[in-house]
Design a protein around this motif. Structure first.
Motif, PDB file in Angstrom:
ATOM      1  N   PRO A  28      68.778  45.003  45.593  1.00  0.00           N
ATOM      2  CA  PRO A  28      69.352  46.265  46.094  1.00  0.00           C
ATOM      3  C   PRO A  28      70.250  46.970  45.092  1.00  0.00           C
ATOM      4  CG  PRO A  28      69.516  44.543  47.758  1.00  0.00           C
ATOM      5  CD  PRO A  28      69.075  43.875  46.488  1.00  0.00           C
ATOM      6  N   SER A  29      70.683  46.261  44.039  1.00  0.00           N
ATOM      7  CA  SER A  29      71.520  46.917  43.024  1.00  0.00           C
ATOM      8  C   SER A  29      70.707  47.896  42.176  1.00  0.00           C
ATOM      9  CB  SER A  29      72.175  45.871  42.116  1.00  0.00           C
ATOM     10  OG  SER A  29      71.200  45.173  41.357  1.00  0.00           O
ATOM     11  N   ILE A  30      69.390  47.711  42.126  1.00  0.00           N
ATOM     12  CA  ILE A  30      68.503  48.668  41.443  1.00  0.00           C
ATOM     13  C   ILE A  30      68.157  49.757  42.450  1.00  0.00           C
ATOM     14  CG2 ILE A  30      66.349  48.991  40.195  1.00  0.00           C
ATOM     15  CD1 ILE A  30      68.260  47.119  38.787  1.00  0.00           C
ATOM     16  N   VAL A  31      68.717  50.927  42.237  1.00  0.00           N
ATOM     17  CA  VAL A  31      68.621  51.978  43.251  1.00  0.00           C
ATOM     18  C   VAL A  31      67.256  52.652  43.199  1.00  0.00           C
ATOM     19  CG1 VAL A  31      69.698  54.060  44.187  1.00  0.00           C
ATOM     20  CG2 VAL A  31      71.089  52.371  42.972  1.00  0.00           C
ATOM     21  N   THR A  32      66.328  52.125  43.992  1.00  0.00           N
ATOM     22  CA  THR A  32      65.020  52.783  44.145  1.00  0.00           C
ATOM     23  C   THR A  32      64.683  52.891  45.622  1.00  0.00           C
ATOM     24  OG1 THR A  32      63.923  50.639  43.857  1.00  0.00           O
ATOM     25  CG2 THR A  32      64.108  52.051  41.906  1.00  0.00           C
ATOM     26  N   THR A  33      65.680  53.208  46.422  1.00  0.00           N
ATOM     27  CA  THR A  33      65.465  53.400  47.848  1.00  0.00           C
ATOM     28  C   THR A  33      64.568  54.625  48.055  1.00  0.00           C
ATOM     29  OG1 THR A  33      67.390  54.840  48.035  1.00  0.00           O
ATOM     30  CG2 THR A  33      67.761  52.476  48.359  1.00  0.00           C
ATOM     31  N   PRO A  34      63.972  54.754  49.245  1.00  0.00           N
ATOM     32  CA  PRO A  34      63.130  55.937  49.497  1.00  0.00           C
ATOM     33  C   PRO A  34      63.882  57.253  49.281  1.00  0.00           C
ATOM     34  CG  PRO A  34      62.717  54.267  51.149  1.00  0.00           C
ATOM     35  CD  PRO A  34      63.850  53.752  50.319  1.00  0.00           C
ATOM     36  N   ALA A  35      65.156  57.312  49.706  1.00  0.00           N
ATOM     37  CA  ALA A  35      65.935  58.544  49.545  1.00  0.00           C
ATOM     38  C   ALA A  35      66.158  58.861  48.059  1.00  0.00           C
ATOM     39  CB  ALA A  35      67.274  58.409  50.262  1.00  0.00           C
ATOM     40  N   TYR A  36      66.532  57.819  47.281  1.00  0.00           N
ATOM     41  CA  TYR A  36      66.763  58.027  45.852  1.00  0.00           C
ATOM     42  C   TYR A  36      65.457  58.405  45.151  1.00  0.00           C
ATOM     43  CZ  TYR A  36      67.398  56.976  40.924  1.00  0.00           C
ATOM     44  OH  TYR A  36      67.402  57.056  39.555  1.00  0.00           O
ATOM     45  N   THR A  37      64.369  57.757  45.553  1.00  0.00           N
ATOM     46  CA  THR A  37      63.071  58.036  44.944  1.00  0.00           C
ATOM     47  C   THR A  37      62.702  59.505  45.102  1.00  0.00           C
ATOM     48  OG1 THR A  37      62.297  55.772  45.326  1.00  0.00           O
ATOM     49  CG2 THR A  37      60.615  57.460  44.992  1.00  0.00           C
ATOM     50  N   PHE A  38      62.915  60.035  46.299  1.00  0.00           N
ATOM     51  CA  PHE A  38      62.592  61.448  46.546  1.00  0.00           C
ATOM     52  C   PHE A  38      63.472  62.361  45.701  1.00  0.00           C
ATOM     53  CE2 PHE A  38      63.219  65.433  48.877  1.00  0.00           C
ATOM     54  CZ  PHE A  38      61.912  65.863  48.983  1.00  0.00           C
ATOM     55  N   GLN A  39      64.789  62.056  45.639  1.00  0.00           N
ATOM     56  CA  GLN A  39      65.700  62.886  44.848  1.00  0.00           C
ATOM     57  C   GLN A  39      65.352  62.835  43.358  1.00  0.00           C
ATOM     58  OE1 GLN A  39      69.533  61.301  45.854  1.00  0.00           O
ATOM     59  NE2 GLN A  39      69.574  62.220  47.890  1.00  0.00           N
ATOM     60  N   ALA A  40      65.056  61.632  42.865  1.00  0.00           N
ATOM     61  CA  ALA A  40      64.729  61.470  41.445  1.00  0.00           C
ATOM     62  C   ALA A  40      63.404  62.157  41.113  1.00  0.00           C
ATOM     63  CB  ALA A  40      64.660  59.992  41.092  1.00  0.00           C
ATOM     64  N   MET A  41      62.437  62.102  42.035  1.00  0.00           N
ATOM     65  CA  MET A  41      61.162  62.792  41.814  1.00  0.00           C
ATOM     66  C   MET A  41      61.395  64.289  41.645  1.00  0.00           C
ATOM     67  SD  MET A  41      58.638  60.924  44.562  1.00  0.00           S
ATOM     68  CE  MET A  41      57.387  62.204  44.410  1.00  0.00           C
ATOM     69  N   THR A  42      62.232  64.856  42.504  1.00  0.00           N
ATOM     70  CA  THR A  42      62.519  66.290  42.435  1.00  0.00           C
ATOM     71  C   THR A  42      63.209  66.641  41.123  1.00  0.00           C
ATOM     72  OG1 THR A  42      62.774  66.314  44.842  1.00  0.00           O
ATOM     73  CG2 THR A  42      63.621  68.204  43.640  1.00  0.00           C
ATOM     74  N   ALA A  43      64.180  65.808  40.734  1.00  0.00           N
ATOM     75  CA  ALA A  43      64.929  66.071  39.501  1.00  0.00           C
ATOM     76  C   ALA A  43      64.035  65.971  38.261  1.00  0.00           C
ATOM     77  CB  ALA A  43      66.094  65.092  39.385  1.00  0.00           C
ATOM     78  N   SER A  44      63.090  65.025  38.273  1.00  0.00           N
ATOM     79  CA  SER A  44      62.236  64.823  37.091  1.00  0.00           C
ATOM     80  C   SER A  44      61.309  66.004  36.847  1.00  0.00           C
ATOM     81  CB  SER A  44      61.410  63.546  37.259  1.00  0.00           C
ATOM     82  OG  SER A  44      60.466  63.695  38.303  1.00  0.00           O
ATOM     83  N   LEU A  45      61.027  66.787  37.888  1.00  0.00           N
ATOM     84  CA  LEU A  45      60.135  67.942  37.737  1.00  0.00           C
ATOM     85  C   LEU A  45      60.876  69.183  37.264  1.00  0.00           C
ATOM     86  CD1 LEU A  45      57.923  67.495  40.930  1.00  0.00           C
ATOM     87  CD2 LEU A  45      57.347  66.915  38.577  1.00  0.00           C
ATOM     88  N   ASP A  46      62.216  69.089  37.181  1.00  0.00           N
ATOM     89  CA  ASP A  46      63.021  70.211  36.717  1.00  0.00           C
ATOM     90  C   ASP A  46      63.003  70.231  35.191  1.00  0.00           C
ATOM     91  OD1 ASP A  46      64.719  72.339  36.539  1.00  0.00           O
ATOM     92  OD2 ASP A  46      66.543  71.198  36.997  1.00  0.00           O
ATOM     93  N   SER A  47      61.847  70.584  34.636  1.00  0.00           N
ATOM     94  CA  SER A  47      61.655  70.537  33.191  1.00  0.00           C
ATOM     95  C   SER A  47      60.873  71.758  32.729  1.00  0.00           C
ATOM     96  CB  SER A  47      60.895  69.260  32.793  1.00  0.00           C
ATOM     97  OG  SER A  47      60.459  69.317  31.461  1.00  0.00           O
ATOM     98  N   PHE A  48      61.402  72.447  31.719  1.00  0.00           N
ATOM     99  CA  PHE A  48      60.742  73.633  31.180  1.00  0.00           C
ATOM    100  C   PHE A  48      59.396  73.278  30.556  1.00  0.00           C
ATOM    101  CE2 PHE A  48      60.118  76.692  27.625  1.00  0.00           C
ATOM    102  CZ  PHE A  48      59.994  77.845  28.386  1.00  0.00           C
TER     103      PHE A  48
END
Length: 430
Positions: A37-57
């Protein structure tokens, strides 16, 4: 390390069971979190990180190049390129197969996609080749393998993905792909000449077709083809000269495709644009979802220090740079057989690149090696998407098609070895 092994095992099991790649990667991310659980890959984090990774020119170029390729395909650009090159070499035994390879080379400089190149060129050229007496399986195989040039000759969607994953300059990757793409095409042309000497077409039909083509005005043929030939010149010339970035080049390619298809060639109607956009979205959405979820998986592997562990293992197990590069090539060829190009690059580029960096290799050179390896995956089962594309066009079973594609794949592999061990081939234009 046990966490990683279990997660990777789950990933590959789901992949072999036919579970969609996005779901397989997502479940693997959640498996990491469940074990630690110390590796934060929860469903909520996964969704947020997916959105952030697409914020690329840089990634904006991907949907634009896909849309440009769709417009060019509907506008019949491949046919104009094929007729232009046939005008010069269409009367020789291997003339039309060589024309198919060169057409794929130029069309790849427009679409940026291997399957799109195979579909657009194959639908038009395969009936022509079979009508001239070439074997249906041979015609389908040459289109399937030559379609892979679409991701090596710039613009290239996999190169954009590699640049996003490693921080390498996409513009430099585009420029570096030109000479390797030409080398691979030359190797395929050599085999085509050899094959056509052993299995000649109907020379009478070939001669009649050549005369019919020459009976038309060369000026008219050149005008129609010139605008299609000009597209890669505008894109690459603009990037190479620094006039615009790859993302801006993608925008220009869409505008250029619309102008010549709607107003010059008039092979496209405005009423067809909504359907083209809908079809493009069908290709764009899966790619972007895979980009998002793969970035989360990559971050989790980085937190678990998987990159360092794999780098240490490979560098200590395989003695010397030659052995390491051969192993990486074999690994990438295997990955290309079981995984689509986009997730393969996003997951494995951050893992394998540090190994090559430790050996003093250029990030651009390794990017070309990786893309060339995965391009072979377009024509190797079980994924082999170009095989399925050409099989759908011709009705030739995939396994039979892969058998006839094997000599072309070997020619591709020979060029790959030269590209791997002669860095100047990739870097000479930089």
């Amino acid at each position: 390390m046990s966490i990683v092994l279990i997660s990777l095992a789950v990933f590959f099991i789901l992949l072999f069971l036919g579970v969609p790649i996005v779901v397989s990667i997502g479940v693997s991310c959640i498996m990491i979190w469940l074990q630690d659980p110390s590796i934060v890959t929860t469903p909520a984090y996964t969704f947020q990180a997916m959105t952030a990774s697409l914020d690329s020119f840089v990634l904006v170029a991907v949907p634009l190049f896909i849309l440009s390729g769709q417009i060019m395909a509907k506008g019949g650009i491949a046919a104009k390129l094929f007729n232009f090159f046939s005008y010069f070499i269409g009367k020789f035994r291997a003339g039309l197969p060589i024309t198919v390879i060169v057409t794929c080379l130029f069309y790849g400089a427009i679409s940026g996609s291997g399957p799109a190149t195979a579909a657009a060129v194959g639908a038009m050229t395969i009936p022509v080749l079979t009508g001239m007496g070439y074997s249906l399986s041979f015609a389908a195989a040459i289109v399937a393998v030559a379609g892979g040039l679409g991701v090596i000759i710039p613009p290239s969607i996999p190169m954009i993905m590699y640049g996003s994953a490693t921080g390498a300059s996409v513009g430099d990757l585009f420029i570096a792909g030109v000479v390797p793409g030409i080398l691979i095409a030359l190797c395929m042309i050599i085999y085509s000449i050899f094959y056509c000497r052993k299995n000649p077409p109907d020379m009478k039909k070939l001669e009649d077709n050549y005369k019919e083509l020459h009976s038309k005005s060369f000026g008219n043929l050149f005008f129609k083809s010139f605008l299609a030939l000009l597209a890669p010149v505008i894109i690459l010339g603009g990037i190479y000269s620094g006039i615009f970035t790859p993302t801006e080049a993608a925008t220009i390619s869409v505008v250029y495709a619309l102008v010549i298809s709607l107003f010059v060639y008039r092979t496209l109607k405005i009423t067809e644009l909504p359907m083209i956009i809908k079809e493009s979205l069908g290709s764009i959405a899966p790619v972007l979802i895979i980009v998002g979820v793969s970035s989360v998986f990559g971050r989790a592997l980085a937190l678990l220090q998987v990159t360092d562990a794999i780098s240490g293992f490979i560098l200590t197990t395989f003695p010397g740079k030659v052995a390491v590069l051969l192993f990486i090539n074999l690994l990438l060829l295997f990955i290309g057989c079981v995984m689509d190009t986009t997730p393969a690059i996003l997951i494995f580029a951050p893992i394998l690149w540090p190994i090559c960096e430790a050996m003093g290799m250029s990030t651009i050179h390794f990017g070309i090696i990786m893309v060339c390896n995965l391009a072979i995956g377009f024509v190797t089962p079980p994924v082999g998407i170009n095989l399925f594309v050409t099989s759908g066009i011709t009705g030739v079973p995939v396994m039979k098609l892969s058998k006839h594609a094997l000599p072309f794949i070997l020619a591709f592999a020979v060029a790959l070895l030269v590209i791997t061990f002669v860095p100047a081939i990739s870097l000479c234009l930089l």
